[in-house]
Scaffold this motif. Structure first.
Motif, short mmCIF file in Angstrom:
data_model
loop_
_atom_site.label_atom_id
_atom_site.label_comp_id
_atom_site.label_asym_id
_atom_site.label_seq_id
_atom_site.Cartn_x
_atom_site.Cartn_y
_atom_site.Cartn_z
N LEU A 203 -26.87 25.42 -32.65
CA LEU A 203 -26.65 24.10 -32.18
C LEU A 203 -26.06 24.12 -30.89
CD1 LEU A 203 -24.81 22.63 -35.74
CD2 LEU A 203 -27.16 22.29 -34.65
N ARG A 204 -25.61 25.39 -30.32
CA ARG A 204 -24.91 25.36 -28.98
C ARG A 204 -25.52 24.94 -27.78
NH1 ARG A 204 -22.97 31.22 -28.76
NH2 ARG A 204 -21.57 30.52 -30.54
N PRO A 205 -26.83 24.89 -27.66
CA PRO A 205 -27.19 24.04 -26.49
C PRO A 205 -26.91 22.65 -26.65
CG PRO A 205 -28.88 25.77 -27.19
CD PRO A 205 -27.84 25.46 -28.38
N ALA A 206 -27.12 22.13 -27.59
CA ALA A 206 -26.75 20.35 -27.81
C ALA A 206 -25.17 20.17 -27.46
CB ALA A 206 -27.15 20.01 -29.12
N LEU A 207 -24.55 21.04 -28.27
CA LEU A 207 -23.08 20.98 -28.18
C LEU A 207 -22.62 21.22 -26.59
CD1 LEU A 207 -20.49 20.60 -29.93
CD2 LEU A 207 -20.10 23.09 -30.01
N GLU A 208 -23.12 22.12 -26.04
CA GLU A 208 -22.64 22.30 -24.47
C GLU A 208 -22.83 21.21 -23.74
OE1 GLU A 208 -24.11 26.27 -23.59
OE2 GLU A 208 -22.66 27.23 -24.64
N SER A 209 -24.23 20.44 -24.01
CA SER A 209 -24.41 19.27 -23.27
C SER A 209 -23.55 18.05 -23.46
CB SER A 209 -25.89 19.00 -23.54
OG SER A 209 -26.60 19.90 -23.20
N LEU A 210 -23.32 17.97 -24.80
CA LEU A 210 -22.25 16.78 -25.33
C LEU A 210 -20.93 17.09 -24.41
CD1 LEU A 210 -22.55 16.54 -29.01
CD2 LEU A 210 -23.35 14.82 -27.26
N HIS A 211 -20.44 18.40 -24.44
CA HIS A 211 -19.16 18.73 -23.64
C HIS A 211 -19.70 18.85 -22.02
CE1 HIS A 211 -16.30 20.36 -26.63
NE2 HIS A 211 -17.04 20.22 -27.56
N ALA A 212 -20.65 18.87 -21.59
CA ALA A 212 -20.79 18.75 -20.23
C ALA A 212 -20.83 17.45 -19.49
CB ALA A 212 -22.11 19.64 -19.79
N GLU A 213 -21.52 16.46 -20.38
CA GLU A 213 -21.54 15.12 -20.14
C GLU A 213 -21.01 14.28 -21.24
OE1 GLU A 213 -25.18 14.04 -17.74
OE2 GLU A 213 -25.91 15.97 -18.78
N PRO A 214 -19.79 14.03 -21.37
CA PRO A 214 -19.30 13.22 -22.57
C PRO A 214 -19.45 11.87 -22.26
CG PRO A 214 -17.62 14.17 -21.17
CD PRO A 214 -18.59 14.63 -20.86
N ALA A 215 -19.66 11.44 -21.12
CA ALA A 215 -19.71 9.90 -20.95
C ALA A 215 -21.12 9.32 -20.79
CB ALA A 215 -19.18 9.58 -19.38
N ARG A 216 -22.19 10.40 -20.99
CA ARG A 216 -23.46 9.94 -21.25
C ARG A 216 -23.68 9.23 -22.39
NH1 ARG A 216 -28.59 14.09 -20.09
NH2 ARG A 216 -30.10 12.81 -21.08
N SER A 217 -24.66 8.29 -22.57
CA SER A 217 -25.05 7.56 -23.74
C SER A 217 -26.04 8.37 -24.56
CB SER A 217 -25.73 6.29 -23.45
OG SER A 217 -24.60 5.51 -23.04
N TRP A 218 -25.60 9.53 -25.07
CA TRP A 218 -26.60 10.45 -25.76
C TRP A 218 -27.37 9.87 -27.00
CZ3 TRP A 218 -28.09 15.10 -23.84
CH2 TRP A 218 -27.19 15.59 -23.04
N ARG A 219 -28.66 10.10 -27.11
CA ARG A 219 -29.60 9.61 -28.33
C ARG A 219 -29.58 10.93 -29.18
NH1 ARG A 219 -33.04 8.05 -24.44
NH2 ARG A 219 -34.56 9.41 -25.07
N LEU A 220 -29.86 10.51 -30.35
CA LEU A 220 -30.06 11.84 -31.41
C LEU A 220 -31.24 12.67 -31.10
CD1 LEU A 220 -28.60 13.12 -33.79
CD2 LEU A 220 -30.09 11.52 -35.38
N ASP A 221 -32.31 11.99 -30.79
CA ASP A 221 -33.54 12.85 -30.29
C ASP A 221 -33.35 13.67 -29.12
OD1 ASP A 221 -33.27 10.49 -28.83
OD2 ASP A 221 -35.61 10.28 -28.72
N GLU A 222 -32.70 13.22 -28.17
CA GLU A 222 -32.32 13.98 -26.88
C GLU A 222 -31.76 15.34 -27.31
OE1 GLU A 222 -31.38 11.31 -23.20
OE2 GLU A 222 -30.07 11.16 -24.74
N LEU A 223 -30.48 15.20 -28.35
CA LEU A 223 -29.91 16.22 -28.67
C LEU A 223 -30.64 17.33 -29.48
CD1 LEU A 223 -26.42 14.31 -29.58
CD2 LEU A 223 -26.80 15.89 -27.73
N ALA A 224 -31.40 16.66 -30.27
CA ALA A 224 -32.22 17.47 -31.50
C ALA A 224 -33.34 18.31 -30.37
CB ALA A 224 -32.95 16.61 -32.11
N GLY A 225 -33.78 17.76 -29.37
CA GLY A 225 -34.68 18.34 -28.63
C GLY A 225 -33.98 19.60 -27.77
#
Length: 307
Positions: A203-225
């Motif tokens: 899960l680390r790549p998705a988690l690090e992206s969440l922390h790097a861009e917390p203001a972004r409107s993330w979609r679940l499919d983006e994080l899964a990718g």
């Protein structure tokens, strides 16, 4: 607002501060008892052995050389150590002013280090709820050699009392807490929570992206990718590790960042709203008030008064 590696960011955000209260060296049979008036206390055995008893935990915990016990929400402790037939000698708890021999003069004696971990209200909520009543970090664990290295350096600084010793002890105590948490994160029975999701390498790549861009409107499919998983698999695995959904985790992280900013800076509320991912100050204020129980302005004022 800068962003980096998730565990470091969270430890900074919850303001973990570790302090060593002192150490003692004892030969023969000994015993020490004390009440605990802090949320988190740690006891470490550098040389020798000790048996720890504390309220709410059945049986004694054997501490070997290099072992550390972190006590969460306990009110008293008792340590027994030494060998021999005589009655144990009662010794006071470790204090910063206790004179210590050099490491090469300890011999067969027991050397014990005690300390505490101070937390702000956010840290108290986030950290205490994931830790067991007693966390036993063993010297034989993968991180054991690092634990022992920090203990050794703390003891040497306490014994030598060289210029800058207090600063050096604080730094090693901070790193000691980090290694204790890393050791806990390696546990296969880790409870669901933020430390659980940080410890899942998939899960680390998705988690690090969440922390790097917390203001972004993330979609679940983006994080899964980012995690190279099907959407459903990712969502299930994230919930199992974190105890919450990816987007709920993102919301909590945004609110944690906002609380930290309100406590430590004078950033305007509107600017903070944009940094946190909200299109308007009113939307941010509504979400913050619902999450924290106070408006951003009221929270900032109360935090400054408390400080």
């Amino acid at each position: 607002m800068t962003h980096g590696e998730p565990l470091s960011e969270i430890l900074d955000a919850i303001a973990v501060r570790s302090a060593v209260s002192g150490a003692f060296v004892q030969s023969g049979r000994w015993r020490t008892e004390s009440s605990i008036d802090v949320d988190l206390k740690f006891i470490a055995v550098l040389h020798g052995n000790a048996r720890l008893e504390t309220d709410g935990v059945r049986g004694a915990i054997d501490l070997d050389p290099g072992d550390i016990a972190m006590l969460n929400g306990r009110t008293r402790l008792r340590l027994d150590g030494g060998r021999g037939e005589e009655a144990p000698r009662l010794v006071p708890p470790p204090e910063a002013t206790t004179p210590l021999p050099n490491d090469d003069r300890i011999g067969d004696a027991d050397a014990v280090i005690g300390g505490r971990i101070d937390l702000d209200p956010i840290g108290r909520d986030l950290l205490l709820r994931i830790l067991p009543p007693v966390l036993h970090a063993r010297a034989g664990a993968p991180a054991g050699h690092r634990l022992r290295d920090h203990l050794q350096r703390i003891f040497e600084e306490l014994a030598a009392r060289r210029p800058g010793a207090e600063f050096a002890v604080r730094q090693h105590a901070q790193l000691l807490v980090l290694e204790i948490l890393r050791s806990f994160a390696d546990d296969t029975d880790l409870p669901a929570g933020w430390l659980g999701v940080i410890s899942d390498e998939s899960l680390r790549p998705a988690l690090e992206s969440l922390h790097a861009e917390p203001a972004r409107s993330w979609r679940l499919d983006e994080l899964a990718g980012l995690a190279s998983m099907p959407r459903t698999t990712f969502a299930e695995r994230f919930r199992a590790a974190a105890g919450t959904t990816p987007l709920a985790y993102l919301h909590d992280w945004r609110m944690l960042n906002a609380q930290r900013a309100l406590r430590s800076s004078d950033v305007p509320i509107g600017a903070l709203a944009r940094e946190t991912g909200y299109l308007s100050e009113s939307a941010f204020s509504t979400a913050f008030t619902k999450h924290v129980g106070a408006s951003p302005r009221a929270y900032r004022k109360e935090s400054r008064l408390s400080a």
